[in-house]
Design an enzyme around this catalytic site. Structure first.
Site, PDB file in Angstrom:
ATOM      1  N   TYR A 123       0.841  -1.201   0.000  1.00  0.00           N
ATOM      2  CA  TYR A 123       0.000   0.000   0.000  1.00  0.00           C
ATOM      3  C   TYR A 123       0.871   1.243   0.000  1.00  0.00           C
ATOM      4  O   TYR A 123       1.347   1.670   1.051  1.00  0.00           O
ATOM      5  CB  TYR A 123      -0.852   0.039   1.272  1.00  0.00           C
ATOM      6  CG  TYR A 123      -1.985  -0.943   1.349  1.00  0.00           C
ATOM      7  CD1 TYR A 123      -2.373  -1.711   0.257  1.00  0.00           C
ATOM      8  CD2 TYR A 123      -2.706  -1.087   2.533  1.00  0.00           C
ATOM      9  CE1 TYR A 123      -3.425  -2.604   0.352  1.00  0.00           C
ATOM     10  CE2 TYR A 123      -3.763  -1.971   2.633  1.00  0.00           C
ATOM     11  CZ  TYR A 123      -4.121  -2.731   1.532  1.00  0.00           C
ATOM     12  OH  TYR A 123      -5.171  -3.609   1.632  1.00  0.00           O
ATOM     13  N   LYS A 144      -0.909  -8.280  -2.929  1.00  0.00           N
ATOM     14  CA  LYS A 144      -2.227  -7.676  -2.878  1.00  0.00           C
ATOM     15  C   LYS A 144      -2.069  -6.172  -3.010  1.00  0.00           C
ATOM     16  O   LYS A 144      -1.332  -5.545  -2.214  1.00  0.00           O
ATOM     17  CB  LYS A 144      -2.868  -8.041  -1.531  1.00  0.00           C
ATOM     18  CG  LYS A 144      -4.304  -7.621  -1.416  1.00  0.00           C
ATOM     19  CD  LYS A 144      -4.349  -6.286  -0.745  1.00  0.00           C
ATOM     20  CE  LYS A 144      -5.739  -5.699  -0.705  1.00  0.00           C
ATOM     21  NZ  LYS A 144      -5.685  -4.298  -0.294  1.00  0.00           N
TER      22      LYS A 144
END
Lengths: 308, 308, 308, 308, 308
Positions: free
Chosen positions: D173, D207
């Site tokens: 992220y 992810k």
């Protein structure tokens, strides 16, 4: 060689060390032209790391080669040769057993400036063991805001070195935030204090700079004045530093600092010897001279300490 | 293959290393089109991490694939292929034994800026061992305020690598707070100093950038001028850097920097070779070209070093 | 010697320690002229590190010698002798078993100023074991921004010491950012709090400075006033500190601070004894006097605690 | 179950992993309604820690219960369930073997703000092993001033996990000081770079968030423009991120972000699938719905990936 | 004693713990006047460290003595007694097996102020084991800039404790930079969040302060309003905190805060019990009273939880 009375006496000052460490202290005291006298002249070559190669080696280009220095130490009959990891790795397996080696375990370069003085740890006790060294070397900067880290790193390395039968040589160079003016770095009180700290941290051999006449700490100044401690001559000041090193019960040797003329060097060394110094550690003043001049100078220095 | 006289000579410069490490240095020297010459051309691909994938691989999209690079190194006949953990994990088990691998143990990305230059440690010596590597790679930034941490991390990794029979390749890139202007990063004195630091830290192979004509440190400038050290041509400057690397007793290779034209590259490489460089490490200039052009370029570079 | 009822009682306050640690507490309680009384007079000599050699030893130059101090402790009949690594290494192997030794594991020098007060860890539990010590010593600075690091280091060292059968002596000296005025460092509430912290951290013996009449923390002041806790005399204040040390179930001893006249010292010691102190730790006031005067003073102090 | 051709192909991308790790990657690929397809839908529930319980669970109060989530994952036929230590400890011993578990090893709460984004390490590889997990999960924040610490922590955990036969799932992220505007966090170049970093750090499964049309780094922008890389549709951008993940040779899955309407979710998932995504990880959008709605949605998402 | 149905139910919430840890949870649940009820009243005495001895113990001077507190816990029939290292070492070997002990592994004093709230680690799991403890205790400060370090320290200690069959009790006290106003520290949303974090970090027993009516986080406020979560009465708010603790599947107990009147305490405890609290932890309100009053109060509190 069989230990002389003087070497036996010096070894008696380290009653808590194991036979391995005493053996390695003896190896240095019993090596070279000063063997058995209790005096020591060491060749240190860390300037390639500390000042850069061109400043260090260009005045005498063969000195770029790592073989050059250990050979110089052998030719001159030094007690030991001290250098960082790379320089020792380059020679340890090639000259095994020919010269007691001191692996300098921390170093600082001059490419980065403006921080608290602190060296990087650049070698380990295991490195010293695998390279057949007699001792580890470590530099502390009393006065630096980073001093406690350096003391603590030394503590761990010294404990490990002693457990493995190595000797511990400490370079004690005051500098940094606590030494608010340049003169303080070589002030006689600071030199004595720096030597004391090295001794208390467990050094077997302490290396300091020749002390100057200044006194830095006001509380110390009062004491020097109250007790009329003589500090006029370099010999006087060396005497104070040696006394500050467990009353002379630790091997204290002195560096020569910047390169200078031969006679100046020998005069300084005579004062060191008069003050009770155990010897000299002489880098740039030797390896930046041509080989034969350097050998002669180192031998002349040894002769001063040998009282010849 | 049997070791050539030149490879034997080079291996003699590492007298303190164990046979495992010497074997891995030899594995690199004896692999590919330059096998036995004592020269090395290495393919490094860490740009996906360092500059991001699109900048690195879009000019030649097959290069997005980790298989592409090791195959390119094989096809061109490089001495070794160097990459971060992910890229090597993707190929090590698929091309076992086909190419000496160098696991780059630290990397830095460009998504975060404005701090002291410092890389993250992204792999371990155990990773290098399980992946069958010949060497670890590590980048230091002399001049950075974080340099001491990087030197210390390298120290620990190098000790562990050598104990496990691996070779140590150090990328030495001056940058950060101590190098106060951009020109300083490639100044010839800084390049020589950076190479010296890597050698003193125990590198077997040192990788630096081609040095420029500038001199950064005032104290060094005085020495260059006093001794009239030639620095006009790239070959001159390379000669200084090689001399600064233990008088040529360490394997020093040079990167090519930003992508440029083929002829410019080959001209630069000719100068490197003239100055005594041991070889080149060439990433973007090779993998950003189409495969066959890259193979041709790498072979042309090898031919220069082979003296063909 | 056989344990007296008082020594047995004191040992009962440490019900969770192993027999090794209890033996070492008993070794100190059963040594010297106060053996068996439950009182302790300890000679501590860390001033060479903490204040520098010239300030510490010049007033009585034989004190430069590490042998001097342990001999003084022996001659005076102290319970124990405490010093940093270097001083203990110099004597442990020479005077084995003649005096319970306390290895001071951290120290702070005065060459660097202006930081959060914090000592460097300068020795290890393994050092204490190899030197035959009865206890480790450690200094904490409650009030310093660095206090948590010091508490944590002590925690680890104390756990290791106890596991190896050593006793733990804690010097608790409030200072630093949290103690916003100098008077706070010796305020009676702060002294009690500092003693409590040392006890909670697992100290067997706690060493604090004689508390002054000031109260530093406003919340504490309210409690002293509400409950009319007497603090007029030093004996009153010592009583509070002893009570704050697990209601007197920990050995609490007091330092004498700066050098002063003999009668002042003895008067202070009488107050300490009246307040329930377990003894004194007396450095500069003893070793800066000539040897025989120091022996006499230490014996006089012991006589006060012995109730003679 | 027997491995399908597609699962065998995917496993071939991890040639350097040991059979234990390959087995655990296969366990996830072979579990649930997507078993054998090479696609993955994972239920992650770390929002109790990351956003607080009331914001996370009050919309569907049964979700306060740790049993609820693993049951939801079972009922919907997910490939795996990911959660922090506490949530997994509450269910691992109660539902053994019923669902591949991913222990999220670091987490960040929102009660403290204004620092460099960094998560606390809240679990260990040994925890993952004793809880019977198939993988560890770890979040990095490329762009944060603390990124290097996070990369280094991940490095150590991933090495340990792989040595113990676990798989490594990395949440990447981008955020923090280096991403100077909010749009940069989801910019397509940054998403590709973040995926590349995770892959280079050794992730088996990556992810990321669905990339937006913005381009953040000027140097990347030039490349996107020069090569006309299509980024108009989400499918285009996903294609770039998948390509940036070792040319599609790593499992890349996408999160759904904030809670939204069912049709919006399914439309987004269709674009993900079109772009070559390997699946979705869907937390709030599933567990904040009533149980049966959540099961239906998760199954609809799976159907999209299964090409039904 | 044989486990009651309620204790069996509670133990079923910890399905992943080893029998040793379950045994120690059971030891606490099955001890004292509340044995078998699933309720707990714990006596914690860390105020000597946290607030200083005079403020803590002068109101009831026998409390200066470490023996006093464990005896009070025994006399009142508490489930457990929690204290720092020093206090437990003073009693563990004297009262073996008479009271389940919780070793508080971190503590913070008030002599140093103005930093990010953070406690020092003052004990170890090995200490807890050698002292025969049933559990370790640890305090976290969600909201502090130092929170991540505290979470990470807890993580390591909890893993070690569980591996050794100990239970883990976490004090979760929001404070620090992230909680920008004092009311936030006891806000109901923050209390629920703090409890959730402790549960996710692997606590078996969580201790929080009674929540006040304020709501601190704007995003949480929206949720409380949208779903009309009742928070008017303390019982309402306790219900929210218990729900936030894995839907009541973790043992959540509440402190009483500052000393106050008996009837106020009992009223508060009645609200706690109504809200589903598992019990109370009551320090100053008990040990600052005379012994018999304290015993009576603690028993009255127990009666409330026992539903008498």
């Amino acid at each position: 060689m069989e230990a002389t009375a003087r070497v036996k006496e010096i070894l008696s000052w380290y009653p808590s060390d194991n036979p391995g460490t005493k053996t390695n202290i003896a190896r240095m005291l019993n090596h070279g032209r000063l063997a058995g006298t209790g005096k020591m002249v060491i060749l240190p070559v860390d300037q390639g790391f500390e000042h850069g190669p061109v400043r260090s080696f260009q005045p005498n280009p063969p000195a770029y080669d790592p073989d050059y220095h250990i050979q110089l130490a052998i030719d001159a009959g030094c007690n030991a040769y001290a250098a960082p990891l790379g320089f020792l790795e380059a020679v340890a397996g090639k000259f095994p057993g020919q010269m007691p080696l001191i692996l300098k375990l921390n170093n600082s370069d001059t490419l980065s400036k403006g921080h608290s003085p602190a060296s990087a740890v650049t070698g380990s006790v295991r490195d010293a063991i695998r390279l057949g060294c007699a001792a580890i070397g470590y530099t502390i900067y009393p006065g630096s805001a980073a001093r406690n880290s350096m003391y603590q790193d030394l503590r761990g390395l010294a404990e490990e070195a002693k457990a493995h039968g190595l000797a511990v040589v400490v370079w004690s160079y005051p500098r940094g935030e606590g030494i608010t003016d340049k003169a303080g770095e070589t002030a006689v009180d600071v030199a004595g204090y720096a030597a004391q700290i090295a001794c208390q941290l467990g050094a077997h051999v302490v290396k300091v700079k020749p002390p100057a006449e200044a006194i830095f700490q006001p509380e110390a100044k009062k004491v020097f004045e109250k007790f009329n401690i003589p500090i006029k001559t370099l010999a006087d000041r060396v005497r104070h530093v040696v006394q500050s090193s467990f009353n002379g019960r630790r091997i204290v040797i002195f560096s020569g600092g910047e390169a200078k003329g031969t006679e100046d060097i020998l005069n300084e060394v005579r004062e060191l010897a008069r003050g009770g110094a155990f010897g000299s550690i002489m880098g740039r003043n030797s390896f930046q001279r041509p080989h034969d001049e350097a050998v002669k100078l180192l031998r002349d220095v040894m002769d001063v300490f040998a009282g010849k």
